[in-house]
Design a protein around this motif. Structure first.
Motif, PDB file in Angstrom:
ATOM      1  N   GLY A 118       0.798  -1.218   0.000  1.00 55.05           N
ATOM      2  CA  GLY A 118       0.000   0.000   0.000  1.00 55.05           C
ATOM      3  C   GLY A 118       0.831   1.268   0.000  1.00 55.05           C
ATOM      4  O   GLY A 118       0.294   2.377   0.052  1.00 55.05           O
ATOM      5  N   VAL A 119       2.146   1.147  -0.059  1.00 59.56           N
ATOM      6  CA  VAL A 119       3.029   2.314  -0.005  1.00 59.56           C
ATOM      7  C   VAL A 119       3.153   2.936  -1.392  1.00 59.56           C
ATOM      8  O   VAL A 119       3.419   2.249  -2.374  1.00 59.56           O
ATOM      9  CB  VAL A 119       4.425   1.917   0.538  1.00 59.56           C
ATOM     10  CG1 VAL A 119       5.411   3.074   0.397  1.00 59.56           C
ATOM     11  CG2 VAL A 119       4.318   1.493   1.993  1.00 59.56           C
ATOM     12  N   GLY A 120       2.972   4.260  -1.452  1.00 56.94           N
ATOM     13  CA  GLY A 120       3.091   4.997  -2.706  1.00 56.94           C
ATOM     14  C   GLY A 120       4.253   5.972  -2.652  1.00 56.94           C
ATOM     15  O   GLY A 120       5.005   6.013  -1.676  1.00 56.94           O
ATOM     16  N   GLY A 121       4.387   6.771  -3.698  1.00 57.85           N
ATOM     17  CA  GLY A 121       5.442   7.780  -3.750  1.00 57.85           C
ATOM     18  C   GLY A 121       6.835   7.178  -3.773  1.00 57.85           C
ATOM     19  O   GLY A 121       7.785   7.766  -3.249  1.00 57.85           O
ATOM     20  N   LEU A 122       6.965   6.008  -4.371  1.00 60.64           N
ATOM     21  CA  LEU A 122       8.247   5.301  -4.382  1.00 60.64           C
ATOM     22  C   LEU A 122       9.180   5.843  -5.456  1.00 60.64           C
ATOM     23  O   LEU A 122       8.752   6.145  -6.568  1.00 60.64           O
ATOM     24  CB  LEU A 122       8.011   3.808  -4.640  1.00 60.64           C
ATOM     25  CG  LEU A 122       7.205   3.070  -3.573  1.00 60.64           C
ATOM     26  CD1 LEU A 122       6.642   1.779  -4.136  1.00 60.64           C
ATOM     27  CD2 LEU A 122       8.070   2.811  -2.351  1.00 60.64           C
ATOM     28  N   GLU A 123      10.442   5.928  -5.109  1.00 61.19           N
ATOM     29  CA  GLU A 123      11.458   6.363  -6.053  1.00 61.19           C
ATOM     30  C   GLU A 123      12.649   5.416  -5.953  1.00 61.19           C
ATOM     31  O   GLU A 123      13.140   5.139  -4.851  1.00 61.19           O
ATOM     32  CB  GLU A 123      11.901   7.783  -5.695  1.00 61.19           C
ATOM     33  CG  GLU A 123      13.021   8.304  -6.529  1.00 61.19           C
ATOM     34  CD  GLU A 123      13.558   9.629  -5.989  1.00 61.19           C
ATOM     35  OE1 GLU A 123      14.715   9.947  -6.314  1.00 61.19           O
ATOM     36  OE2 GLU A 123      12.839  10.329  -5.261  1.00 61.19           O
ATOM     37  N   ILE A 124      13.099   4.907  -7.098  1.00 61.86           N
ATOM     38  CA  ILE A 124      14.270   4.025  -7.107  1.00 61.86           C
ATOM     39  C   ILE A 124      15.526   4.873  -6.950  1.00 61.86           C
ATOM     40  O   ILE A 124      15.713   5.860  -7.657  1.00 61.86           O
ATOM     41  CB  ILE A 124      14.332   3.192  -8.398  1.00 61.86           C
ATOM     42  CG1 ILE A 124      13.204   2.149  -8.394  1.00 61.86           C
ATOM     43  CG2 ILE A 124      15.692   2.506  -8.552  1.00 61.86           C
ATOM     44  CD1 ILE A 124      13.126   1.286  -9.635  1.00 61.86           C
ATOM     45  N   VAL A 125      16.365   4.484  -5.996  1.00 64.23           N
ATOM     46  CA  VAL A 125      17.630   5.179  -5.742  1.00 64.23           C
ATOM     47  C   VAL A 125      18.755   4.510  -6.517  1.00 64.23           C
ATOM     48  O   VAL A 125      19.550   5.176  -7.172  1.00 64.23           O
ATOM     49  CB  VAL A 125      17.950   5.184  -4.230  1.00 64.23           C
ATOM     50  CG1 VAL A 125      19.302   5.819  -3.955  1.00 64.23           C
ATOM     51  CG2 VAL A 125      16.847   5.881  -3.456  1.00 64.23           C
ATOM     52  N   LYS A 126      18.823   3.167  -6.427  1.00 62.67           N
ATOM     53  CA  LYS A 126      19.893   2.437  -7.126  1.00 62.67           C
ATOM     54  C   LYS A 126      19.565   0.952  -7.144  1.00 62.67           C
ATOM     55  O   LYS A 126      18.801   0.462  -6.304  1.00 62.67           O
ATOM     56  CB  LYS A 126      21.246   2.659  -6.447  1.00 62.67           C
ATOM     57  CG  LYS A 126      21.314   2.099  -5.027  1.00 62.67           C
ATOM     58  CD  LYS A 126      22.657   2.362  -4.391  1.00 62.67           C
ATOM     59  CE  LYS A 126      22.685   1.806  -2.968  1.00 62.67           C
ATOM     60  NZ  LYS A 126      23.935   2.103  -2.282  1.00 62.67           N
ATOM     61  N   PRO A 127      20.149   0.218  -8.085  1.00 62.88           N
ATOM     62  CA  PRO A 127      19.978  -1.237  -8.085  1.00 62.88           C
ATOM     63  C   PRO A 127      20.811  -1.859  -6.970  1.00 62.88           C
ATOM     64  O   PRO A 127      21.871  -1.336  -6.609  1.00 62.88           O
ATOM     65  CB  PRO A 127      20.487  -1.676  -9.463  1.00 62.88           C
ATOM     66  CG  PRO A 127      21.256  -0.538 -10.009  1.00 62.88           C
ATOM     67  CD  PRO A 127      20.898   0.691  -9.248  1.00 62.88           C
ATOM     68  N   LEU A 128      20.323  -2.969  -6.444  1.00 57.36           N
ATOM     69  CA  LEU A 128      21.041  -3.741  -5.435  1.00 57.36           C
ATOM     70  C   LEU A 128      21.421  -5.090  -6.047  1.00 57.36           C
ATOM     71  O   LEU A 128      21.170  -5.341  -7.224  1.00 57.36           O
ATOM     72  CB  LEU A 128      20.161  -3.943  -4.191  1.00 57.36           C
ATOM     73  CG  LEU A 128      19.736  -2.671  -3.468  1.00 57.36           C
ATOM     74  CD1 LEU A 128      18.711  -2.991  -2.377  1.00 57.36           C
ATOM     75  CD2 LEU A 128      20.945  -1.959  -2.859  1.00 57.36           C
ATOM     76  N   GLU A 129      21.973  -5.942  -5.230  1.00 59.12           N
ATOM     77  CA  GLU A 129      22.371  -7.274  -5.692  1.00 59.12           C
ATOM     78  C   GLU A 129      21.159  -8.067  -6.182  1.00 59.12           C
ATOM     79  O   GLU A 129      20.060  -7.943  -5.641  1.00 59.12           O
ATOM     80  CB  GLU A 129      23.027  -8.003  -4.512  1.00 59.12           C
ATOM     81  CG  GLU A 129      23.753  -9.246  -4.886  1.00 59.12           C
ATOM     82  CD  GLU A 129      24.570  -9.795  -3.722  1.00 59.12           C
ATOM     83  OE1 GLU A 129      24.842 -10.996  -3.744  1.00 59.12           O
ATOM     84  OE2 GLU A 129      24.927  -9.038  -2.809  1.00 59.12           O
ATOM     85  N   THR A 130      21.355  -8.882  -7.196  1.00 66.67           N
ATOM     86  CA  THR A 130      20.323  -9.801  -7.681  1.00 66.67           C
ATOM     87  C   THR A 130      20.424 -11.083  -6.869  1.00 66.67           C
ATOM     88  O   THR A 130      21.532 -11.545  -6.592  1.00 66.67           O
ATOM     89  CB  THR A 130      20.545 -10.098  -9.183  1.00 66.67           C
ATOM     90  OG1 THR A 130      20.494  -8.853  -9.892  1.00 66.67           O
ATOM     91  CG2 THR A 130      19.499 -11.045  -9.725  1.00 66.67           C
ATOM     92  N   THR A 131      19.269 -11.632  -6.457  1.00 69.50           N
ATOM     93  CA  THR A 131      19.290 -12.878  -5.688  1.00 69.50           C
ATOM     94  C   THR A 131      18.658 -14.000  -6.497  1.00 69.50           C
ATOM     95  O   THR A 131      17.858 -13.759  -7.408  1.00 69.50           O
ATOM     96  CB  THR A 131      18.565 -12.733  -4.335  1.00 69.50           C
ATOM     97  OG1 THR A 131      17.193 -12.389  -4.565  1.00 69.50           O
ATOM     98  CG2 THR A 131      19.230 -11.685  -3.452  1.00 69.50           C
TER      99      THR A 131
END
Length: 193
Positions: A118-131
């Motif tokens: 339910g969280v909005g207003g999301l902004e991607i800062v940077k990619p992290l490790e792929t799992t």
């Protein structure tokens, strides 16, 4: 070197052969993946190592062994520095989910975080490790490849658990709460935190 988790035990993809101590070595080109998964699930082995002499081909060769499920997810920070966690299947986890159609993996991650929490207003800062982890659906093993992104939000509204996905709680956790939650989480989530 890559780690692909079966539960909390890793299959380590490597180009180095080491003396077996608490683990087993197999050649990636000839290994029976079903046997490896059974060994990790039913024995006290700590890990299995799959060896291939060309380091750059390890992951590609391994991913051809099982059907792939592509997912995106987020490690979301709020303005207070807390991280967004979900509680699903009696474990703490980070929000994530499968890609739909031809959406980008970034769009998948943003959509899944919003849908599950339910969280909005999301902004991607940077990619992290792929799992990478192996799971079983309808009697078949598959490998989930999850592309993770660090995200930020100023959202301060009501958190809503996506119950039809088995999520029973959504919470912002501070440092000490997060470390406590990681005791009841997955190895790949502990790696990200």
């Amino acid at each position: 070197m890559y780690q692909v988790f079966v539960g909390d035990k890793p299959i380590v993809l490597t180009d180095k052969v080491e003396l077996e101590q608490g683990f087993k070595n197999y050649l990636l080109d000839t290994v029976n993946i079903g046997k490896v998964i059974r060994e990790l699930n039913k024995t006290d082995l700590r890990e299995v190592r799959l060896i291939h002499h060309k380091k750059e081909k390890l992951l590609k060769k391994f991913l051809k062994r099982l059907p792939n499920v592509i997912a995106g997810g987020g490690k979301v920070y709020n303005d207070n520095g807390k991280v967004l966690f979900i509680y699903r299947n009696d474990k703490w986890d980070l929000p994530k989910g499968k890609i739909e159609g031809n959406e980008s993996i970034e769009r998948t991650a943003l959509r899944e975080v919003m849908e599950e929490t339910g969280v909005g207003g999301l902004e991607i800062v940077k990619p992290l490790e792929t799992t990478y982890h192996i799971f079983k659906r309808n009697g078949r093993h598959k490998i989930k490849i999850t592309y993770w992104f660090e995200m930020r939000t100023s959202f301060s509204g009501h958190l809503v658990a996506q119950e039809n996905e088995g999520i029973t709680r959504v919470e912002w956790l501070n440092g000490s709460q997060m470390h406590e939650a990681l005791d009841n989480s997955y190895a790949n989530i502990r790696m990200l935190i």
